[in-house]
Design an enzyme around this catalytic site. Structure first.
Site, short mmCIF file in Angstrom:
data_model
loop_
_atom_site.label_atom_id
_atom_site.label_comp_id
_atom_site.label_asym_id
_atom_site.label_seq_id
_atom_site.Cartn_x
_atom_site.Cartn_y
_atom_site.Cartn_z
N GLU A 194 -45.28 -134.40 85.62
CA GLU A 194 -45.24 -133.43 86.90
C GLU A 194 -46.02 -131.94 86.42
O GLU A 194 -45.33 -131.40 85.45
CB GLU A 194 -43.97 -133.26 87.54
CG GLU A 194 -43.41 -134.35 88.26
CD GLU A 194 -42.15 -134.25 89.05
OE1 GLU A 194 -41.81 -133.08 89.24
OE2 GLU A 194 -41.26 -135.17 89.21
N GLU A 243 -35.70 -136.28 85.29
CA GLU A 243 -34.86 -135.13 85.26
C GLU A 243 -33.39 -134.95 85.46
O GLU A 243 -32.80 -134.63 86.53
CB GLU A 243 -35.51 -134.07 86.29
CG GLU A 243 -36.89 -133.74 86.29
CD GLU A 243 -37.25 -132.77 87.30
OE1 GLU A 243 -36.84 -132.42 88.30
OE2 GLU A 243 -38.50 -132.28 87.25
C1 FCB Z 1 -39.07 -131.61 90.38
C2 FCB Z 1 -38.98 -132.71 91.05
C3 FCB Z 1 -39.69 -133.31 92.11
C4 FCB Z 1 -40.13 -131.95 92.82
C5 FCB Z 1 -40.60 -130.89 91.85
C6 FCB Z 1 -41.14 -129.61 92.70
O1 FCB Z 1 -37.97 -131.05 89.67
O2 FCB Z 1 -38.82 -134.12 90.04
O3 FCB Z 1 -39.20 -134.28 92.97
O4 FCB Z 1 -39.18 -131.65 93.74
O5 FCB Z 1 -39.93 -130.56 91.05
#
Ligand code: FCB
Length: 467
Positions: free
Chosen positions: A357, A166
């Site tokens: 994620e 990110e």
């Molecule tokens: C993302 C991050 C991770 C966590 C989630 C909720 O942006 O990569 O570390 O904080 O959000």
């Protein structure tokens, strides 16, 4: 019950990151990270906490691998703490740091779980920050040195690598808005940081391929689809602005070798870029950044709806009752995952996509029966899996999915107030408790399929961890 199958070989995983779970921040030669410093000094961690113990994973990783086994994970996404490997950011290597990840990798492989590491999930060595951090081009050079050291040691066993997690969060939350370490509020610096992150990624792709034959290398972007609040021109333009600011700023350089012209013009107009051609973009940079990728990692949580504000400036148009939002204040919008995957497939044609994620923060207590009945998380995951399955059926080249997160953990500026885990963590005792969502996910991994109707595995009596 109808089950909707996924393709053979589809990877089911869960994700964590070093700074959020490891703790042991001063043990075995680990150097200080920018998040250690930020938590200690900024007053910006909501509950006043810090990541010095977190989930104590540094000492409990064997137990945590058992939890992964019980879930039936095919892969585990974790990150490597740069300050454990090279405490001052460049130069001297700390053997104990490499040994830790070496043992973790062996433990995972013994358990039949593929290690899928990320090299940078935000824990920059503070020593590099002291020399300018990501705003300095030299940090990109140091990253390549670090990437080579790690992949040389683990590359005989680890074939899939993520460079950065990110970049938008690092550049914007860390350097434009000040919510994340290092806590700067300087948009011009943020864009310079974004460039050096992308550049360091591109350079590292070459270094990793050199160290690890047959490596698969990618980067993880937190994709947030943007929708106009109405068909009015101003609203459509607000949505275009957000997409350029958030998504295309990263994906266009990676896949097309250029920053998006409209978004660049927006940034020049805002005074964040002195010109469309800032001096820190050197010849050859864009070619390096667009080195072919083996996959794109996508993190998906929610969407944005945009409209033109009273003065014409883009603003967030969402107006959703609090009960319908997750504890992060994020709208639950599974359809956005479907839209995102098809858009990425159409506009950028990555050869492979992993959802790196996806998940939701909800706080549920342990009930009288010892159970964490996290109904909303189960629904969230179930609906997103169905959306992902539909995108797959329509041609999106999806190869795997990782839940954020394996464990409740240190959620950056929110400290321990936001719980994302499949396992609940009692931070006083370090006890891990499987939530209903863990049972749900275990059912998915066991069948390589998702229930077509309601997720049945959440019903019934409390169950013990049968291992
Ligand atoms: C993302 C991050 C991770 C966590 C989630 C909720 O942006 O990569 O570390 O904080 O959000």
């Amino acid at each position: 019950m109808s089950r909707i199958p996924f393709p053979d070989g589809f990877i089911w995983g869960a994700a964590t990151s070093s700074q959020q779970i490891e703790g042991a921040t001063t043990e075995d030669g680990r150097g200080e990270s920018i998040w250690d410093r930020f938590a200690a000094e900024s007053g910006k961690i909501e509950d006043g906490s810090n990541p010095s113990v977190a989930c104590d994973h540094y000492h409990r990783w064997r137990e945590d691998i058992e939890l992964m086994k019980w879930l039936g994970l095919g892969a585990y996404r974790f990150s490597i703490a740069w300050p454990r490997i090279i405490p001052a950011g460049r130069g001297q290597i700390n053997p104990a740091g490499l040994d830790f990840y070496d043992a973790l990798v062996d433990g995972l492989l013994e358990a039949g779980i593929e290690p899928f590491p990320t090299l940078y999930h935000w824990d920059l060595p503070q020593a590099l920050q002291d020399e300018g951090g990501w705003a300095a081009r030299e940090t990109a050079e140091a990253f390549v040195e670090y990437a080579a050291v790690v992949t040389r040691r683990l590359g005989d066993r680890v074939k899939r690598w993520v460079t950065h997690n990110e970049p938008w969060c690092i550049a914007t939350l860390g350097h434009e808005e000040g919510h994340h370490a290092p806590g700067h509020k300087n948009p011009a610096e943020g864009l310079r940081v974004a460039h050096h992150l992308l550049l360091s990624h591109g350079w590292a792709v070459g270094a990793i391929r050199h160290e690890v034959p047959q490596a698969e290398v990618g980067l993880v972007h937190n994709y947030c689809p943007s929708y106009p609040a109405s068909a009015a021109k101003g609203d459509r333009d607000a949505s275009r602005w957000f997409d350029g600011f958030f998504n295309r700023w990263y994906l266009d350089p990676l896949f097309k070798g250029a920053y998006p012209a409209d978004a660049v013009a927006d940034r020049v107009a805002a005074g964040h870029l002195e010109s469309a051609d800032p001096p820190y973009i050197l010849e050859g940079d864009m070619a390096a950044i667009s080195a072919p990728l083996d996959f794109l990692g996508v993190n998906y949580y929610s969407r944005n709806v945009m409209k033109a504000g009273p003065d014409g400036k883009p603003i967030d148009a969402k107006n959703i009752p609090k009960e319908e939002l997750t504890d992060m204040g994020w709208e639950v919008y599974p359809e956005g995952l479907y839209d995102s995957l098809l858009r990425i497939h159409r506009d950028y044609t990555p050869s492979k996509i992993y959802i790196m994620e996806n998940g939701a923060a909800y706080d549920y207590p342990v009930d009288a029966r010892g159970r964490i009945a996290d109904v909303k998380r189960v629904t969230y995951l179930h609906e997103h899996l169905l959306a992902m399955r539909r995108a797959l059926a329509e041609g999106a080249p999806l190869a795997g999915y990782f839940v954020w997160s394996l464990l409740d953990n240190f959620e950056w500026g929110f400290g321990f107030t936001k719980r994302f885990g499949l396992y609940g963590v009692d931070f006083a005792t370090q006890q891990r408790i499987p939530k209903d969502s863990a049972f749900f996910y275990r059912d998915v991994t066991a069948h390589n399929a998702v229930d077509g109707d309601s997720p049945s595995s959440t019903q019934g009596e409390p169950r013990a961890l049968d291992r």
